[in-house]
Motif scaffolding. Sequence first.
Motif, PDB file in Angstrom:
ATOM      1  N   SER A 180       0.848  -1.199  -0.030  1.00 21.02           N
ATOM      2  CA  SER A 180       0.049   0.063  -0.291  1.00 21.02           C
ATOM      3  C   SER A 180       0.563   1.077  -0.192  1.00 21.02           C
ATOM      4  O   SER A 180       1.974   1.096   0.892  1.00 21.02           O
ATOM      5  CB  SER A 180      -0.969  -0.101   1.488  1.00 21.02           C
ATOM      6  OG  SER A 180      -1.750   1.177   1.281  1.00 21.02           O
ATOM      7  N   LEU A 181       0.074   2.235  -1.180  1.00 18.17           N
ATOM      8  CA  LEU A 181       0.736   3.541  -0.818  1.00 18.17           C
ATOM      9  C   LEU A 181      -0.071   4.369   0.439  1.00 18.17           C
ATOM     10  O   LEU A 181       0.898   5.490   0.211  1.00 18.17           O
ATOM     11  CB  LEU A 181       0.789   4.515  -1.715  1.00 18.17           C
ATOM     12  CG  LEU A 181       1.734   3.678  -3.303  1.00 18.17           C
ATOM     13  CD1 LEU A 181       1.930   4.046  -4.409  1.00 18.17           C
ATOM     14  CD2 LEU A 181       2.561   3.176  -2.536  1.00 18.17           C
ATOM     15  N   ALA A 182      -0.799   4.047   0.899  1.00 13.61           N
ATOM     16  CA  ALA A 182      -1.845   4.957   1.735  1.00 13.61           C
ATOM     17  C   ALA A 182      -0.661   5.381   2.738  1.00 13.61           C
ATOM     18  O   ALA A 182      -0.746   6.707   3.654  1.00 13.61           O
ATOM     19  CB  ALA A 182      -2.330   4.322   2.976  1.00 13.61           C
ATOM     20  N   GLY A 183       0.315   5.469   3.128  1.00 20.76           N
ATOM     21  CA  GLY A 183       0.990   5.333   4.693  1.00 20.76           C
ATOM     22  C   GLY A 183       2.687   6.358   3.492  1.00 20.76           C
ATOM     23  O   GLY A 183       3.062   6.588   4.952  1.00 20.76           O
ATOM     24  N   TYR A 184       2.311   6.436   2.523  1.00 18.82           N
ATOM     25  CA  TYR A 184       3.327   7.496   2.562  1.00 18.82           C
ATOM     26  C   TYR A 184       2.877   8.422   2.451  1.00 18.82           C
ATOM     27  O   TYR A 184       2.079   8.806   0.893  1.00 18.82           O
ATOM     28  CB  TYR A 184       4.288   6.874   1.366  1.00 18.82           C
ATOM     29  CG  TYR A 184       5.043   5.615   1.195  1.00 18.82           C
ATOM     30  CD1 TYR A 184       5.703   5.606   2.127  1.00 18.82           C
ATOM     31  CD2 TYR A 184       3.983   4.506   1.021  1.00 18.82           C
ATOM     32  CE1 TYR A 184       6.869   4.570   2.082  1.00 18.82           C
ATOM     33  CE2 TYR A 184       4.503   3.002   1.280  1.00 18.82           C
ATOM     34  CZ  TYR A 184       5.913   3.141   1.614  1.00 18.82           C
ATOM     35  OH  TYR A 184       6.756   1.879   1.671  1.00 18.82           O
ATOM     36  N   THR A 185       3.395   9.327   2.643  1.00 12.09           N
ATOM     37  CA  THR A 185       3.056  11.379   3.052  1.00 12.09           C
ATOM     38  C   THR A 185       3.826  12.162   2.775  1.00 12.09           C
ATOM     39  O   THR A 185       3.829  13.165   1.987  1.00 12.09           O
ATOM     40  CB  THR A 185       2.531  11.626   4.080  1.00 12.09           C
ATOM     41  OG1 THR A 185       4.449  11.580   5.255  1.00 12.09           O
ATOM     42  CG2 THR A 185       1.056  10.625   4.653  1.00 12.09           C
ATOM     43  N   LYS A 186       5.521  11.354   1.673  1.00 11.53           N
ATOM     44  CA  LYS A 186       6.466  12.181   1.535  1.00 11.53           C
ATOM     45  C   LYS A 186       7.222  11.371   0.586  1.00 11.53           C
ATOM     46  O   LYS A 186       7.188   9.935   0.413  1.00 11.53           O
ATOM     47  CB  LYS A 186       7.436  12.684   2.721  1.00 11.53           C
ATOM     48  CG  LYS A 186       6.899  12.963   3.973  1.00 11.53           C
ATOM     49  CD  LYS A 186       8.038  13.487   5.213  1.00 11.53           C
ATOM     50  CE  LYS A 186       7.094  14.648   5.908  1.00 11.53           C
ATOM     51  NZ  LYS A 186       6.851  13.848   6.714  1.00 11.53           N
TER      52      LYS A 186
END
Length: 229
Positions: free
Chosen positions: A58-64
Amino acid sequence: MRKFNIGSAVLLSLVIWAAPLHAGAAGKIFTKELISHDGLEQIKSKDADLVYARPGASLAGYTKVMLGPVDVAFSKNWDPKRPGSHFKISSEEREEIRSGVANLVRDEFFKTLQAKDGYQVVDVAGPDVLKLKVSIIELYVNAPDVATAGRSKTYVTSAGEMTLFLEAFDSETGQVLARVVDRQESNMRGGQLTWSNRVMNQSEGELIASGWARKLRKALDKAHGLGKK
């Protein structure tokens, strides 16, 4: 051959990037295997030539985002020094084209990812940092704008082509999460003959690079439930 000129809820949202593989640069890089050598699964969609993504990731945890320098490689078929070529390019001019494309592509990704409360581009790894490795391969320069004695104007219908090779990693573990390949050709003014010059080449390159950047931004926004922006 077409040519180019210049002077991710779940990771599976990257499905927006893939398309049936066709002949071209992407076909030279990957076979049509459904699972890659490093455990990525091929996904089909309409907006790029080839995508592999890690199942369940998942990419949902990446904010940067970490975005390093862009590598650029010319097509092996591009040789402006060949006998009979209208263009005579020095090693310095070749490197100027390479660095110009690299900076242009990085600038477009940087600008698009950070725009409108987007994703901060950082230099340090972290649990919420997605590392991107962006490369341009198969760069074919159709009519490079170089200064030559007695130089005449060159008119082209396509400024040329280049292929994006993008890999996304977890910045802390280094695990690859996705791999994208997409080939784009510049279509200048709907295929009409257009004078090829440095300004036009720059504009055409920016159009292609910004298109790739918008697709990545769309995938990240979808992963975060943001929908279209």
